[in-house]
Scaffold this active site. Structure first.
Site, mmCIF file in Angstrom:
data_model
loop_
_atom_site.group_PDB
_atom_site.id
_atom_site.type_symbol
_atom_site.label_atom_id
_atom_site.label_comp_id
_atom_site.label_asym_id
_atom_site.label_seq_id
_atom_site.Cartn_x
_atom_site.Cartn_y
_atom_site.Cartn_z
ATOM 1 N N ASP A 46 49.878 64.617 113.215
ATOM 2 C CA ASP A 46 49.570 65.567 112.142
ATOM 3 C C ASP A 46 50.183 66.952 112.351
ATOM 4 O OD1 ASP A 46 48.114 63.661 110.745
ATOM 5 O OD2 ASP A 46 46.236 64.182 111.738
ATOM 6 N N SER A 50 57.001 64.226 109.890
ATOM 7 C CA SER A 50 57.567 63.533 108.735
ATOM 8 C C SER A 50 57.735 64.470 107.547
ATOM 9 C CB SER A 50 56.672 62.348 108.356
ATOM 10 O OG SER A 50 56.615 61.401 109.411
ATOM 11 N N THR A 123 59.964 60.535 115.442
ATOM 12 C CA THR A 123 59.336 59.720 116.482
ATOM 13 C C THR A 123 57.819 59.808 116.394
ATOM 14 O OG1 THR A 123 59.429 61.532 118.085
ATOM 15 C CG2 THR A 123 61.285 60.018 118.029
ATOM 16 N N PRO A 124 57.108 58.727 116.759
ATOM 17 C CA PRO A 124 55.651 58.702 116.615
ATOM 18 C C PRO A 124 54.957 59.640 117.586
ATOM 19 C CG PRO A 124 56.424 56.725 117.724
ATOM 20 C CD PRO A 124 57.637 57.455 117.245
ATOM 21 N N ASP A 180 51.782 78.844 107.153
ATOM 22 C CA ASP A 180 51.100 79.240 105.919
ATOM 23 C C ASP A 180 49.588 79.111 106.032
ATOM 24 O OD1 ASP A 180 51.946 76.491 106.126
ATOM 25 O OD2 ASP A 180 51.118 76.157 104.117
ATOM 26 N N GLY A 483 46.027 21.561 145.255
ATOM 27 C CA GLY A 483 45.433 20.235 145.209
ATOM 28 C C GLY A 483 46.339 19.174 144.628
ATOM 29 N N LYS A 486 51.234 18.944 147.391
ATOM 30 C CA LYS A 486 52.510 19.500 147.849
ATOM 31 C C LYS A 486 52.652 19.425 149.365
ATOM 32 C CE LYS A 486 51.740 23.578 146.313
ATOM 33 N NZ LYS A 486 50.367 23.288 145.913
ATOM 34 N N SER A 554 53.852 28.777 144.026
ATOM 35 C CA SER A 554 54.935 29.524 143.360
ATOM 36 C C SER A 554 54.845 29.367 141.842
ATOM 37 C CB SER A 554 56.316 29.076 143.860
ATOM 38 O OG SER A 554 56.460 27.685 143.865
#
Length: 642
Positions: A46, A50, A123-124, A180, A483, A486, A554
């Site tokens: 604000d 813009s 830009t925002p 103003d 489990g 591996k 992994s």
């Protein structure tokens, strides 16, 4: 607004008559050689960013009659000035922006005056859109930081000022807007400027130009305002018309050009095409190609319009050399007597832009100029509190976070510090699996150790070690859920290979965590580091000619790919022990699933941490369909067939 007012504005609309019929050539000729200034507007929500841009478009006669009519229909009366146009609607294009009265995306708009052309990025202001703001600022010559005269210097004002300074924008305008609404009081303007200067000094911002304005009423935008007789400085437009351009400043620096394409249309021509990022170049100039360091002189500067006697920053050209030296895409052509640095480790500031947090040790793609290399990031040295410019301890970076980290690349890259040359010091990080841009970065300097550490050549190499053992060194990488079997299968495979006279070694996940990786936990970041260390150890063992087996969950594809990239093609063999979660949980040999379900074991793969199954493993075994011994026989059989 009356029809008469609308027609009057349309009659003045940016030389519209010049676009009719045969006058178009004269119009284009008049404007094509104007300089172009890129600038951004930023500040808190604000503050009127813009609205200011809408006013600039309106006052520079860049709104045509149909646009003006549409704008009038969409606008809401602001009342206090009797003004019926909401200038912000010219820029806030997204439906969500209009509904909320805020800027979300970066909006780019073009306008021009008699002296110069402009591209402005709105830009925002919200903190959650910091990455959007950084994107808009990355190519800007100048920043207009707006402050609501009623509110003064706010947290977001400081945040955007810090980012502007971080991104190397030296030309800053402090636009004290909505004068103003404070009766154009000089005292209020001076108070805000003094407060801002204290903060600017604290972040190293050397200078800024303060202008009192009203975007809505048009005060000090194009013409001097009678409401501020105490202000003697330039209007916003006049300052923008006279502000120095980055290209002008970079033209005074040493010559640099990043090679984007090797131009070889036939056997008689070989040139190197790219965009000049700094300096100037002429035929006969001595140049150096980096990172190789090879030298030559410029033979010609080739363009579509013919050869040039001189080329400068901002021009895309093709250079030919007087000597046949190696030069490829991603290389830098530089002045021979003032080359940039080359290193594979450096400190950088990183702005994290992805929803997923940064994982130190994970390999990313780093793109700097036209060069793309693999890179890993250390745990952040610190995270920056942008609101206070303070330093915070952190183990990772999340969306919109900014931190200082060390970066290591897979091969040396040519660069300059971002503060000296943004084109050669700025980079992006790309996720290897999704190709999404996850971060933007700015290089500070090369790490001293990158210059002091060199690869030591040895006479007995990995091939000699493997030949002595009469085998081919390989890495069998077992992956699967906890489990899945591996470790059991990897152990059986080693026994069978050992019985066959092969030289092997097994690195098991649990065993490694008792020593080498005892300092690591089970967070995503720790899992990444766990796999990185194991991959490096496995690489050393294969250098000794061994057949190495590893049994690790992994869970992430990126880390398995990181290890794969350490080896030549065919040496890394991924073995996917494919066991459904429900079956692995039923086995629960170590009681881990039970603890995870009870909430007593955090970050457990398959429960509250993801497992990314291999898509194209070299070997896949399913322990539901076969026994562990059968799986081991299958793996050995396939290994021997390779």
């Amino acid at each position: 607004m009356t029809t008469e007012t609308t027609n009057t504005h349309a009659d003045k609309a940016y030389e519209a008559e010049a676009l009719i019929g045969q006058d178009i050539d004269a119009y284009l000729l008049k404007h094509q050689h104007k300089s172009m200034l890129r600038f951004i507007t930023c500040g808190s929500v604000d503050d009127g960013k813009s609205t200011l841009i809408g006013r600039l478009l309106y006052d520079s006669k860049m709104i045509f009659e149909d646009q003006l009519a549409s704008l009038e229909n969409d606008s809401k009366s602001v009342g206090t000035q009797g003004q019926e146009i909401d200038f912000a609607l010219l820029v806030d294009g997204l439906a969500a922006e209009r509904e909320q009265g805020i800027t979300i995306d970066v909006a780019y708009r073009f306008f021009a005056t008699e002296k110069r052309k402009f591209i402005v990025a709105d830009t925002p202001g919200h903190e959650q859109y910091t990455r959007n703001m950084v994107t808009g600022a990355s190519t800007a010559d100048l920043a207009v930081i707006l402050i609501d005269a009623r509110q003064g210097v706010l947290t977001q004002t400081k945040r955007h000022s810090y980012l502007v300074n971080l991104l190397g924008i030296k030309n800053v305008v402090l636009a004290v807007n909505k004068m103003d609404l404070v009766d154009y009081k000089e005292e209020r303007f001076n108070e805000i400027v003094a407060d801002y200067k204290i903060f600017a000094d604290s972040i190293g911002m050397s200078a800024f130009t303060a202008i009192p304005i009203s975007g809505l009423a048009g005060d000090n935008i194009v013409d001097k305002s009678v409401a501020t007789p105490w202000y003697t400085g330039p209007t916003l437009i006049s300052h923008l018309e006279e502000a120095p351009l980055n290209d002008t400043l970079m033209a005074e620096r040493d010559f640099r050009m990043s090679v984007q394409w090797v131009n070889r249309p036939n056997l008689d021509f070989r040139g190197f095409s790219g965009l000049i990022t700094s300096g100037t170049v002429r035929p006969g100039d001595a140049i150096r190609v980096l990172p190789s360091g090879k030298t030559s002189t410029i033979k010609s500067i080739v363009t579509m319009d013919g050869d040039l006697e001189v080329a400068t920053v901002g021009q895309s050209v093709t250079l030919t050399f007087n000597d046949e030296i190696d030069c490829s895409r991603g290389d830098i052509i530089a002045a021979s007597d003032a080359p940039p640095e080359v290193a594979d480790q450096f400190e950088a500031t990183i702005v994290w832009m992805a929803e997923e947090e940064m994982l130190s040790g994970r390999p990313y793609l780093l793109k700097i100029g036209s060069n793309t290399v693999s890179a890993t990031i250390t745990e952040p040295k610190y995270e920056v509190n942008v609101n206070t410019a303070g330093q915070l301890p952190s183990k990772t970076l999340k969306l919109n976070s900014i931190g200082v980290c060390n970066i290591s690349t897979s091969k040396p890259v040519t660069f300059e510090s971002y503060s000296d040359n943004p084109d050669m010091g700025g980079f992006i990080l790309i996720d290897r699996m999704t190709n999404a841009t996850v971060a933007a970065g700015m290089i500070h300097f090369a790490l001293r150790r990158s210059q002091n550490i060199h690869w030591q050549a040895v006479d007995v190499d990995r091939e000699a070690h493997a030949a002595q053992k009469n085998q081919t060194a390989r890495l069998l990488w077992f992956t699967g859920l906890s489990g899945s079997g591996k470790s059991t299968i990897a152990n059986l495979v080693e026994k069978k290979l050992f019985a066959a006279g092969k030289h092997t070694f097994l690195l098991d996940g649990d065993n490694v965590r008792h020593g080498l990786n005892r300092d690591l936990g089970f967070t995503d970041a720790d899992r990444v580091e766990n796999i990185r260390r194991v991959g490096e150890v496995a690489k050393l063992m294969t250098d000794a000619g061994l057949i190495v087996m590893t049994a690790f969950i992994s869970p992430f594809q990126a880390e398995r790919q990181m290890v794969r990239d350490l080896f030549t093609e065919g040496e890394f063999i991924e073995v996917f022990v494919d066991t459904p979660l429900e079956v692995a949980e039923q086995r629960d040999v170590k009681g881990l699933y039970k603890k995870a379900r009870a909430g007593n074991l955090k970050n457990f793969t398959g429960i509250d941490s993801p497992y990314e199954a291999p898509a194209n493993a070299e070997i896949r075994v399913n322990t539901v369909e076969m026994s562990a011994d059968e799986a081991a026989d299958l793996i050995v059989e396939k290994l021997m067939a390779l």
